[in-house]
Write a protein that holds these residues in place. Sequence first.
Motif, PDB file in Angstrom:
ATOM      1  N   THR A  99       0.836  -1.204   0.000  1.00 56.04           N
ATOM      2  CA  THR A  99       0.000   0.000   0.000  1.00 56.04           C
ATOM      3  C   THR A  99       0.867   1.249   0.000  1.00 56.04           C
ATOM      4  O   THR A  99       0.590   2.218  -0.724  1.00 56.04           O
ATOM      5  CB  THR A  99      -0.916   0.014   1.242  1.00 56.04           C
ATOM      6  OG1 THR A  99      -1.778  -1.129   1.194  1.00 56.04           O
ATOM      7  CG2 THR A  99      -1.761   1.280   1.278  1.00 56.04           C
ATOM      8  N   ALA A 100       1.926   1.234   0.785  1.00 58.77           N
ATOM      9  CA  ALA A 100       2.829   2.389   0.819  1.00 58.77           C
ATOM     10  C   ALA A 100       3.469   2.644  -0.541  1.00 58.77           C
ATOM     11  O   ALA A 100       3.748   3.794  -0.897  1.00 58.77           O
ATOM     12  CB  ALA A 100       3.909   2.169   1.872  1.00 58.77           C
ATOM     13  N   SER A 101       3.683   1.588  -1.312  1.00 59.68           N
ATOM     14  CA  SER A 101       4.319   1.750  -2.623  1.00 59.68           C
ATOM     15  C   SER A 101       3.449   2.537  -3.592  1.00 59.68           C
ATOM     16  O   SER A 101       3.943   3.061  -4.594  1.00 59.68           O
ATOM     17  CB  SER A 101       4.663   0.385  -3.223  1.00 59.68           C
ATOM     18  OG  SER A 101       3.494  -0.318  -3.614  1.00 59.68           O
ATOM     19  N   THR A 102       2.134   2.629  -3.316  1.00 61.41           N
ATOM     20  CA  THR A 102       1.262   3.417  -4.195  1.00 61.41           C
ATOM     21  C   THR A 102       1.613   4.902  -4.137  1.00 61.41           C
ATOM     22  O   THR A 102       1.217   5.663  -5.022  1.00 61.41           O
ATOM     23  CB  THR A 102      -0.220   3.234  -3.816  1.00 61.41           C
ATOM     24  OG1 THR A 102      -0.433   3.673  -2.462  1.00 61.41           O
ATOM     25  CG2 THR A 102      -0.634   1.783  -3.946  1.00 61.41           C
ATOM     26  N   LEU A 103       2.367   5.315  -3.121  1.00 57.83           N
ATOM     27  CA  LEU A 103       2.829   6.697  -3.070  1.00 57.83           C
ATOM     28  C   LEU A 103       3.730   7.016  -4.260  1.00 57.83           C
ATOM     29  O   LEU A 103       3.691   8.117  -4.815  1.00 57.83           O
ATOM     30  CB  LEU A 103       3.589   6.956  -1.766  1.00 57.83           C
ATOM     31  CG  LEU A 103       2.790   6.841  -0.463  1.00 57.83           C
ATOM     32  CD1 LEU A 103       3.737   6.906   0.731  1.00 57.83           C
ATOM     33  CD2 LEU A 103       1.738   7.925  -0.377  1.00 57.83           C
ATOM     34  N   THR A 104       4.543   6.042  -4.668  1.00 60.23           N
ATOM     35  CA  THR A 104       5.416   6.229  -5.826  1.00 60.23           C
ATOM     36  C   THR A 104       4.608   6.330  -7.104  1.00 60.23           C
ATOM     37  O   THR A 104       4.856   7.200  -7.947  1.00 60.23           O
ATOM     38  CB  THR A 104       6.424   5.062  -5.921  1.00 60.23           C
ATOM     39  OG1 THR A 104       7.190   5.002  -4.714  1.00 60.23           O
ATOM     40  CG2 THR A 104       7.348   5.246  -7.104  1.00 60.23           C
ATOM     41  N   SER A 105       3.624   5.437  -7.248  1.00 59.74           N
ATOM     42  CA  SER A 105       2.772   5.464  -8.442  1.00 59.74           C
ATOM     43  C   SER A 105       1.985   6.766  -8.518  1.00 59.74           C
ATOM     44  O   SER A 105       1.822   7.346  -9.598  1.00 59.74           O
ATOM     45  CB  SER A 105       1.804   4.272  -8.428  1.00 59.74           C
ATOM     46  OG  SER A 105       2.516   3.053  -8.404  1.00 59.74           O
ATOM     47  N   ALA A 106       1.479   7.227  -7.361  1.00 60.23           N
ATOM     48  CA  ALA A 106       0.703   8.462  -7.334  1.00 60.23           C
ATOM     49  C   ALA A 106       1.548   9.637  -7.825  1.00 60.23           C
ATOM     50  O   ALA A 106       1.069  10.499  -8.578  1.00 60.23           O
ATOM     51  CB  ALA A 106       0.195   8.732  -5.920  1.00 60.23           C
ATOM     52  N   PHE A 107       2.808   9.665  -7.418  1.00 60.70           N
ATOM     53  CA  PHE A 107       3.684  10.759  -7.829  1.00 60.70           C
ATOM     54  C   PHE A 107       3.944  10.702  -9.339  1.00 60.70           C
ATOM     55  O   PHE A 107       3.874  11.723 -10.028  1.00 60.70           O
ATOM     56  CB  PHE A 107       5.006  10.682  -7.064  1.00 60.70           C
ATOM     57  CG  PHE A 107       5.796  11.960  -7.090  1.00 60.70           C
ATOM     58  CD1 PHE A 107       5.697  12.864  -6.046  1.00 60.70           C
ATOM     59  CD2 PHE A 107       6.640  12.259  -8.142  1.00 60.70           C
ATOM     60  CE1 PHE A 107       6.413  14.055  -6.053  1.00 60.70           C
ATOM     61  CE2 PHE A 107       7.361  13.438  -8.170  1.00 60.70           C
ATOM     62  CZ  PHE A 107       7.255  14.343  -7.123  1.00 60.70           C
ATOM     63  N   ALA A 108       4.212   9.504  -9.851  1.00 54.35           N
ATOM     64  CA  ALA A 108       4.521   9.369 -11.276  1.00 54.35           C
ATOM     65  C   ALA A 108       3.325   9.747 -12.138  1.00 54.35           C
ATOM     66  O   ALA A 108       3.451  10.459 -13.138  1.00 54.35           O
ATOM     67  CB  ALA A 108       4.965   7.935 -11.577  1.00 54.35           C
ATOM     68  N   VAL A 109       2.132   9.257 -11.764  1.00 58.78           N
ATOM     69  CA  VAL A 109       0.928   9.572 -12.533  1.00 58.78           C
ATOM     70  C   VAL A 109       0.625  11.071 -12.452  1.00 58.78           C
ATOM     71  O   VAL A 109       0.242  11.700 -13.446  1.00 58.78           O
ATOM     72  CB  VAL A 109      -0.276   8.749 -12.025  1.00 58.78           C
ATOM     73  CG1 VAL A 109      -1.563   9.204 -12.690  1.00 58.78           C
ATOM     74  CG2 VAL A 109      -0.050   7.268 -12.295  1.00 58.78           C
ATOM     75  N   GLY A 110       0.810  11.651 -11.264  1.00 58.53           N
ATOM     76  CA  GLY A 110       0.612  13.088 -11.117  1.00 58.53           C
ATOM     77  C   GLY A 110       1.537  13.888 -12.014  1.00 58.53           C
ATOM     78  O   GLY A 110       1.152  14.928 -12.555  1.00 58.53           O
ATOM     79  N   MET A 111       2.758  13.402 -12.209  1.00 56.12           N
ATOM     80  CA  MET A 111       3.707  14.081 -13.089  1.00 56.12           C
ATOM     81  C   MET A 111       3.250  14.037 -14.538  1.00 56.12           C
ATOM     82  O   MET A 111       3.310  15.035 -15.262  1.00 56.12           O
ATOM     83  CB  MET A 111       5.085  13.433 -12.959  1.00 56.12           C
ATOM     84  CG  MET A 111       5.815  13.741 -11.666  1.00 56.12           C
ATOM     85  SD  MET A 111       6.444  15.429 -11.585  1.00 56.12           S
ATOM     86  CE  MET A 111       7.787  15.336 -12.770  1.00 56.12           C
ATOM     87  N   VAL A 112       2.765  12.865 -14.973  1.00 56.96           N
ATOM     88  CA  VAL A 112       2.340  12.715 -16.370  1.00 56.96           C
ATOM     89  C   VAL A 112       1.128  13.600 -16.657  1.00 56.96           C
ATOM     90  O   VAL A 112       1.068  14.318 -17.655  1.00 56.96           O
ATOM     91  CB  VAL A 112       2.025  11.239 -16.685  1.00 56.96           C
ATOM     92  CG1 VAL A 112       1.437  11.112 -18.083  1.00 56.96           C
ATOM     93  CG2 VAL A 112       3.287  10.394 -16.564  1.00 56.96           C
ATOM     94  N   VAL A 113       0.131  13.532 -15.772  1.00 56.83           N
ATOM     95  CA  VAL A 113      -1.097  14.308 -15.968  1.00 56.83           C
ATOM     96  C   VAL A 113      -0.848  15.793 -15.727  1.00 56.83           C
ATOM     97  O   VAL A 113      -1.378  16.661 -16.434  1.00 56.83           O
ATOM     98  CB  VAL A 113      -2.204  13.800 -15.019  1.00 56.83           C
ATOM     99  CG1 VAL A 113      -3.443  14.675 -15.127  1.00 56.83           C
ATOM    100  CG2 VAL A 113      -2.546  12.353 -15.340  1.00 56.83           C
ATOM    101  N   GLY A 114      -0.025  16.087 -14.730  1.00 56.84           N
ATOM    102  CA  GLY A 114       0.168  17.464 -14.327  1.00 56.84           C
ATOM    103  C   GLY A 114       0.960  18.306 -15.302  1.00 56.84           C
ATOM    104  O   GLY A 114       0.759  19.527 -15.365  1.00 56.84           O
ATOM    105  N   ALA A 115       1.854  17.698 -16.080  1.00 60.23           N
ATOM    106  CA  ALA A 115       2.710  18.496 -16.965  1.00 60.23           C
ATOM    107  C   ALA A 115       1.900  19.333 -17.956  1.00 60.23           C
ATOM    108  O   ALA A 115       2.003  20.565 -17.976  1.00 60.23           O
ATOM    109  CB  ALA A 115       3.714  17.596 -17.679  1.00 60.23           C
TER     110      ALA A 115
END
Length: 392
Positions: free
Chosen positions: A39-55
């Motif tokens: 569950t804690a590892s989803t923090l990494t996925s959340a950051f990566a997806v946020g980067m892709v969408v956020g750019a």
Amino acid sequence: MPLPLYLLAVAVFAMGTSEFMLAGLLPDIAADLDVSVGTASTLTSAFAVGMVVGAPLMAALARNLPARASLLGCVLVFLASHVAGAVTSSFAVLFATRVVAALANAGFLAVALTTAAALVPPDRKGRALAVLLSGTTVATIAGVPGGSLLGTLLDWRATFWAVAVLCLPAAAGILTGVPAGPGPRDSSSGPPLRQELAQLRNARLLVVMLLGALVNAGTFASLTFLAPLVTDTAGLGELWVTVALVLFGAGSLTGVTVAGRLSDHRPGAVVAACGPPLLLGWPAMAVLANRPTALLLLVFTQGALSFAVGSTLISRVLYAASGAPTMAGSYATAALNTGAATGPVIAATTLHTTAGAAGPLWVSGGLVAVAWAVGASLRAVAGSGRSAGVQE
């Protein structure tokens, strides 16, 4: 290179440290917040997806703002999200802060890439990109190992506080070094947003974005799972994980620095010279992973080759997207982080196969092979820069 470029690199260093630091902190975060490591590892996925969408999202929102205001706002939001993450006792809140931090990071990098390209003559975009990305490579050398050590000596919250503190000199640098006026990102005299988004139908742009994403996916597929390779396959102690990370970071800094001097005028030569050894290096690393000396040497080499090829391709995104002056940086950021998000996901599927800890290395080799095949079939590597965007 202009001084503002180096000031922007300081912020990229802080953000790069935050992006990669969780790899060594997940067990402590999981124990402290009473969740599983998975569950804690989803923090990494959340950051990566946020980067892709956020750019692209953040670049579109900020296109009518002066560059300094956009950059400073992103840094301050990034700082605040880390303060909130450092004090929370809720995993849900921590998850939300990672998404917000990713959006701020994506917005900053998208604006910074465009600003960096506009601060230099048109034929020096590659060198400008190299200076900016040096912040990420230095984060790999010093920031990530330092964050891991700080988390070990104190706790994971101390690392979050340290990243927040790093944002302060970055913010000061932006205030003092980036011009206050409309600058290169003023869209009032530029093309409308719809026209800039229409650049995504440009085949040349899509090709270099795809190639950059594939190479970066290969890089992060192996980098993310470097620790078990060092400790399990090579049989080295945990301290050597930090050594390996430093070697990879030193290699990446070398690669991006050397390639930055050549990628503007000889991008095809960089890709042609570094692409084949990069392709062969990943399977060689998998075969020789049980030999510590060979493994550590290849960690440095692959770091250098990966960032030389990857940064060259990403710089070509800026050239290919010249018709989108305020959105080009977001396209480059999206390509980078699409690779960073997908590579580890694909690599993770191999960990429980017979390949074991070496599985991600084979994935990296496969992803670079796909990039090479796509580039060759579309004449993106062997052709001219006008037809494929990667060569003069």
